[in-house]
Design a protein around this motif. Structure first.
Motif, short mmCIF file in Angstrom:
data_model
loop_
_atom_site.label_atom_id
_atom_site.label_comp_id
_atom_site.label_asym_id
_atom_site.label_seq_id
_atom_site.Cartn_x
_atom_site.Cartn_y
_atom_site.Cartn_z
N GLY A 54 0.73 -1.35 -0.02
CA GLY A 54 0.02 -0.02 0.13
C GLY A 54 0.65 1.18 0.00
O GLY A 54 0.45 2.29 0.38
N LEU A 55 1.95 1.03 -0.25
CA LEU A 55 2.98 2.27 -0.41
C LEU A 55 3.39 2.74 -1.84
O LEU A 55 4.34 3.70 -1.83
N LEU A 56 2.96 2.20 -2.83
CA LEU A 56 3.64 2.44 -4.32
C LEU A 56 3.14 3.99 -4.41
O LEU A 56 3.96 4.79 -5.07
N ALA A 57 1.79 4.28 -4.18
CA ALA A 57 1.37 5.62 -4.76
C ALA A 57 2.09 6.75 -3.72
O ALA A 57 2.25 7.82 -4.45
N ASN A 58 2.74 6.54 -2.80
CA ASN A 58 3.39 7.36 -2.06
C ASN A 58 4.85 7.25 -2.21
O ASN A 58 5.68 8.21 -1.74
N ALA A 59 5.11 6.45 -3.07
CA ALA A 59 6.75 6.26 -3.37
C ALA A 59 7.40 7.44 -3.91
O ALA A 59 8.36 7.98 -3.96
N GLY A 60 6.50 8.38 -4.88
CA GLY A 60 7.10 9.65 -5.39
C GLY A 60 7.97 9.05 -6.40
O GLY A 60 9.34 10.02 -6.81
N GLY A 61 8.28 7.78 -7.15
CA GLY A 61 9.27 7.45 -8.06
C GLY A 61 10.34 6.97 -7.23
O GLY A 61 11.41 6.36 -8.16
N ASP A 62 10.71 7.08 -6.14
CA ASP A 62 11.68 6.68 -5.34
C ASP A 62 11.36 5.29 -4.92
O ASP A 62 11.29 4.94 -3.41
N ILE A 63 11.34 4.03 -5.85
CA ILE A 63 11.00 3.03 -5.23
C ILE A 63 11.92 2.31 -4.30
O ILE A 63 11.73 1.68 -3.44
N ASN A 64 13.32 2.26 -4.60
CA ASN A 64 14.18 1.84 -3.87
C ASN A 64 14.35 2.30 -2.66
O ASN A 64 14.60 1.50 -1.49
N GLY A 65 14.25 3.60 -2.38
CA GLY A 65 14.47 4.45 -1.15
C GLY A 65 13.17 3.83 -0.48
O GLY A 65 13.27 3.70 0.84
N THR A 66 11.82 3.99 -0.89
CA THR A 66 10.75 3.91 -0.17
C THR A 66 10.91 2.33 0.52
O THR A 66 10.34 2.04 1.56
N TYR A 67 11.25 1.30 -0.48
CA TYR A 67 11.52 -0.01 -0.12
C TYR A 67 12.36 -0.10 0.90
O TYR A 67 12.00 -1.05 2.16
N GLU A 68 13.57 0.25 1.04
CA GLU A 68 14.61 0.11 1.85
C GLU A 68 14.16 0.85 3.41
O GLU A 68 14.43 0.32 4.47
N LYS A 69 13.16 1.87 3.27
CA LYS A 69 12.84 2.49 4.31
C LYS A 69 11.70 1.78 5.14
O LYS A 69 11.70 1.69 6.51
N TYR A 70 10.85 1.15 4.52
CA TYR A 70 9.63 0.65 4.99
C TYR A 70 9.34 -0.94 5.02
O TYR A 70 8.63 -1.38 5.69
N VAL A 71 10.39 -1.76 4.20
CA VAL A 71 9.93 -3.15 3.97
C VAL A 71 11.16 -3.83 4.50
O VAL A 71 12.51 -3.33 4.08
N GLU A 72 11.17 -4.95 5.35
CA GLU A 72 12.17 -5.74 5.58
C GLU A 72 11.90 -7.30 5.33
O GLU A 72 10.72 -7.80 5.32
N GLU A 73 12.84 -7.77 4.44
CA GLU A 73 12.37 -9.24 4.03
C GLU A 73 13.00 -10.29 5.16
O GLU A 73 14.30 -9.93 5.61
N ARG A 74 12.21 -11.07 5.64
CA ARG A 74 12.74 -12.24 6.67
C ARG A 74 12.39 -13.50 5.76
O ARG A 74 11.64 -13.57 4.89
N PHE A 75 12.97 -14.67 6.71
CA PHE A 75 13.03 -15.94 6.25
C PHE A 75 12.41 -16.90 6.93
O PHE A 75 12.80 -16.87 8.16
N VAL A 76 11.39 -17.64 6.77
CA VAL A 76 10.72 -18.41 7.52
C VAL A 76 10.91 -19.81 7.15
O VAL A 76 10.69 -20.41 6.07
#
Length: 250
Positions: A54-76
């Motif tokens: 739900g963050l794509l519209a607010n990314a403002g074109g900075d996909i990588n920066g938004t991803y790095e700030k708000y998303v964390e990949e974990r392994f289960v």
């Protein structure tokens, strides 16, 4: 006769030389573009995850920066439902072919053939670092091929926000409607479980049923594929244990 043979030999030689030259050019281009292809693949992955978050519209074109700030990949680890460490090159789809990680499901209701015993999930955090959504990778056979999706849940591990299919080859206008924004919106607020059992259904005339989403019109086999994928990946033996433990809250 000898002149004819000489001409034929020259022709073959020219053809071989041209083929070699073309292969060198293609190989060089492939090597030179590899890093760019990898970067584009990473950007595409991040874009799809941000949509599910739900963050794509607010990314403002900075996909990588938004991803790095708000998303964390974990392994289960599917067997325990707990987070685990993985090799630096880990990819759940590539590791499905590695002996130590490969699982061959029986029964294979989703038609995945095999998958990794460790899978990626994604935490979506707010500015304070609190997990707001958890995104699961769910996939399985549709009408024509495997459909790959991202299922985004609230931090309660039960309330759906969206189901984003980012790679599918279903029939345009029919099964391909899994990517229609209107159908994606139907998932918002639906509940996956009822008294600990998988209850979400893809069916006709779902109406206001909190555990049901309307099936795709004219695409029964694709709708069945979505259902089978959810039944498989939400089962206790797969991601069900992880969702019941909710380790992202600890």
């Amino acid at each position: 006769m000898s002149a004819h043979k000489e001409t034929f030999g020259k022709t073959v030689g020219i053809v071989i030389a041209v083929c070699l030259a073309c292969s060198i050019v293609v190989s060089t281009a492939a090597v030179g573009l590899r890093s760019k292809q990898q970067a584009n693949a990473q950007l595409d992955k991040q874009t799809n995850i941000l949509e599910a978050a739900g963050l794509l519209a607010n990314a403002g074109g900075d996909i990588n920066g938004t991803y790095e700030k708000y998303v964390e990949e974990r392994f289960v680890d599917l067997a325990t439902g707990e987070y685990v460490d993985v090799p630096a090159d880990f990819d759940m789809f590539k590791y499905a072919k590695v002996d130590d990680y490969r699982v061959t499901p029986k029964p294979d209701i989703a038609g995945v053939i095999r998958h990794s015993k460790v899978v990626s999930v994604y935490h979506v955090k707010d500015d304070a670092g609190v997990v707001q959504r958890v995104i699961l990778t769910v996939y399985g056979s549709g009408l024509w091929n495997i459909m790959y999706g991202l299922l985004a849940l609230d931090s309660d591990g039960n309330t759906v926000r969206t189901l984003v299919y980012y790679d599918q080859q279903e029939t345009a206008g029919l099964g391909g409607e899994v990517q229609n924004p209107a159908w994606k919106k139907l998932w918002d607020g639906k509940k996956l479980f009822n008294n600990g059992e998988v209850a979400i259904k893809v069916k006709k005339n779902a109406g206001d049923d909190i555990h049901a989403v309307d099936a795709l019109s004219g695409a029964t086999l694709t709708s069945n594929g979505v259902q089978n994928s959810l039944d498989y990946w939400l089962a206790e033996e797969q991601l069900g244990t992880f969702l019941s433990k909710q380790p992202w809250k600890s």
